[in-house]
Design an enzyme around this catalytic site. Sequence first.
Site, PDB file in Angstrom:
ATOM      1  N   LYS A  98       0.969  -1.219   0.006  1.00 22.01           N
ATOM      2  CA  LYS A  98       0.012   0.059   0.266  1.00 22.01           C
ATOM      3  C   LYS A  98       0.847   1.203  -0.017  1.00 22.01           C
ATOM      4  CE  LYS A  98      -3.230   2.624   2.928  1.00 22.01           C
ATOM      5  NZ  LYS A  98      -3.940   2.775   4.171  1.00 22.01           N
ATOM      6  N   GLU A 131      -8.160  12.723  12.071  1.00 22.31           N
ATOM      7  CA  GLU A 131      -7.300  11.599  12.528  1.00 22.31           C
ATOM      8  C   GLU A 131      -6.501  11.981  13.610  1.00 22.31           C
ATOM      9  OE1 GLU A 131      -6.285   9.318   9.408  1.00 22.31           O
ATOM     10  OE2 GLU A 131      -5.014   7.753  10.359  1.00 22.31           O
TER      11      GLU A 131
HETATM   12  C1  LIG Z   1      -4.659  10.786   3.037  1.00 16.78           C
HETATM   13  C2  LIG Z   1      -5.781  11.346   3.532  1.00 16.78           C
HETATM   14  O1  LIG Z   1      -6.474  10.713   4.286  1.00 16.78           O
HETATM   15  C3  LIG Z   1      -6.322   9.365   4.801  1.00 16.78           C
HETATM   16  C4  LIG Z   1      -6.537   8.304   3.855  1.00 16.78           C
HETATM   17  C5  LIG Z   1      -7.802   7.699   3.861  1.00 16.78           C
HETATM   18  C6  LIG Z   1      -8.210   6.594   2.773  1.00 16.78           C
HETATM   19  O2  LIG Z   1      -7.267   6.365   1.919  1.00 16.78           O
HETATM   20  O3  LIG Z   1      -9.135   6.128   2.922  1.00 16.78           O
HETATM   21  C7  LIG Z   1      -8.575   7.883   4.921  1.00 16.78           C
HETATM   22  C8  LIG Z   1      -8.260   8.804   5.846  1.00 16.78           C
HETATM   23  C9  LIG Z   1      -6.944   9.313   6.204  1.00 16.78           C
HETATM   24  O4  LIG Z   1      -6.058   8.314   6.927  1.00 16.78           O
HETATM   25  C10 LIG Z   1      -6.229  12.873   3.215  1.00 16.78           C
HETATM   26  O5  LIG Z   1      -7.144  13.238   3.951  1.00 16.78           O
HETATM   27  O6  LIG Z   1      -5.397  13.569   2.493  1.00 16.78           O
END
Ligand SMILES: C=C(O[C@@H]1C=C(C(=O)O)C=C[C@H]1O)C(=O)O
Length: 426
Positions: A186, A231
């Site tokens: 990932k 987060e």
């Molecule tokens: C990377 C981001 O968000 C992150 C990525 C996410 C995902 O890929 O589903 C969800 C929440 C965050 O951990 C962002 O908001 O820029």
Amino acid sequence: MNVALSPPKLFVRTVPLRDHTAGLVSRLPDETPLAWLTGDEGIVGWGEAARLDLGSEPEGTAPTDTTRFSEAARRLNGLREHAEIADEVGAAGTGLVAFGTFAFAPTSPGSALIVPRVLVGRRGGRSWLTTVSDEPGALPGGLPHTASAPRPVGPVTWTRGSLTGDAWMAAVADTVTRIRAGELEKAVLARDAFAEADSPIDVRTLLERLRLRFPSCFTFSVNGMVGATPELLLRREGDRLTSLVLAGTRPRGEDPDGDRRLADQLLASAKDVDEHRMAVDSLRTALAPLAEEMEVPRSPSLLQLANVQHLATRAHARLSPGVSALDAVAALHPTAAVGGTPTDTAMRLIAGAEGMDRGGYAGPVGWLDGAGNSEWGIALRCAHVDGARARLFAGGGIVAQSEPASELAETESKFRVMREALTDGS
Ligand SMILES: C=C(O[C@@H]1C=C(C(=O)O)C=C[C@H]1O)C(=O)O
């Protein structure tokens, strides 16, 4: 690295504040406001009694290098040892408090800790005022009532970011190929976008809009980084640590039925559950050496925000004696929610694929007090604001089954947080 001069002696005083009525943002002057807010609660600060700029490491440094965090801890300890503190409140966020922002990558500039001259806090029905001065007896007793009203942003011109949408989707496709080839599992890819107003952007206007629209998020402003992140990298209260891991995203539906369908799809999606698991695993692995007990739910729950919904896992731990909040930040950053799996490979891929420097985006942002209490979010749904310009950031986790077009759409949903905060009357 900066060579630290002998730290200044600071005289810190915290007193209870009886006036609970005024909103925290309304206390702030417009210059370089500092803030960490959840709804009506949190801390705001202004002025700089001390500023610790943390240098960047040379190109070629390992992407997981933690020098900026240990440097911050060492220099903050120097300040604390010299400080004279009179704290009449004694709660999380009182006494000597520093706001901080750390760059995502060790080679990027912009990591800093700032101790404000004045701080106002509110939590659980209590309010307090902290003042920090260089001389004993020079402590202001009350609040300066000089804050002007926040200004609207005015017309904004939007320009595209470092990569076009097509170039970014090509980077996603290339990342998927590398994941399918077994190079990694990932990687989180992000993009930026630029906004330019006619006059300097009043950060207080953004803060007020963000905290009202995202009351469950952490609305922050530290050293130009402004946003509302859902987060929580970690909260430390005494020896207790809490972390909220997010990964796996859908937009909100147009109506309740559509919304529920999208939520059910997300909870049942093998792709998203797997992407989420990697983020939780990275937290568990990083935390294990620091914790005596850990409690991590087996399956994620749903977190719904105004613009998107996420898979969420709230983890709890009891930290081993002697483990500080900054030790934990150094160990946990970057989680696979913003980096990838394996971390090193993902960080190298990110540095090459995004065509930009993330700066403070996806890095830790938050505050710590002298008693070891602390909150650090991951700087998401944010922009770097500099005068009349704002640089917005948004990203998403890429795994073997990811599709470039839906990843691009996901970043657009995430950009909405700051786009709307920058738009008057939205
Ligand atoms: C990377 C981001 O968000 C992150 C990525 C996410 C995902 O890929 O589903 C969800 C929440 C965050 O951990 C962002 O908001 O820029």
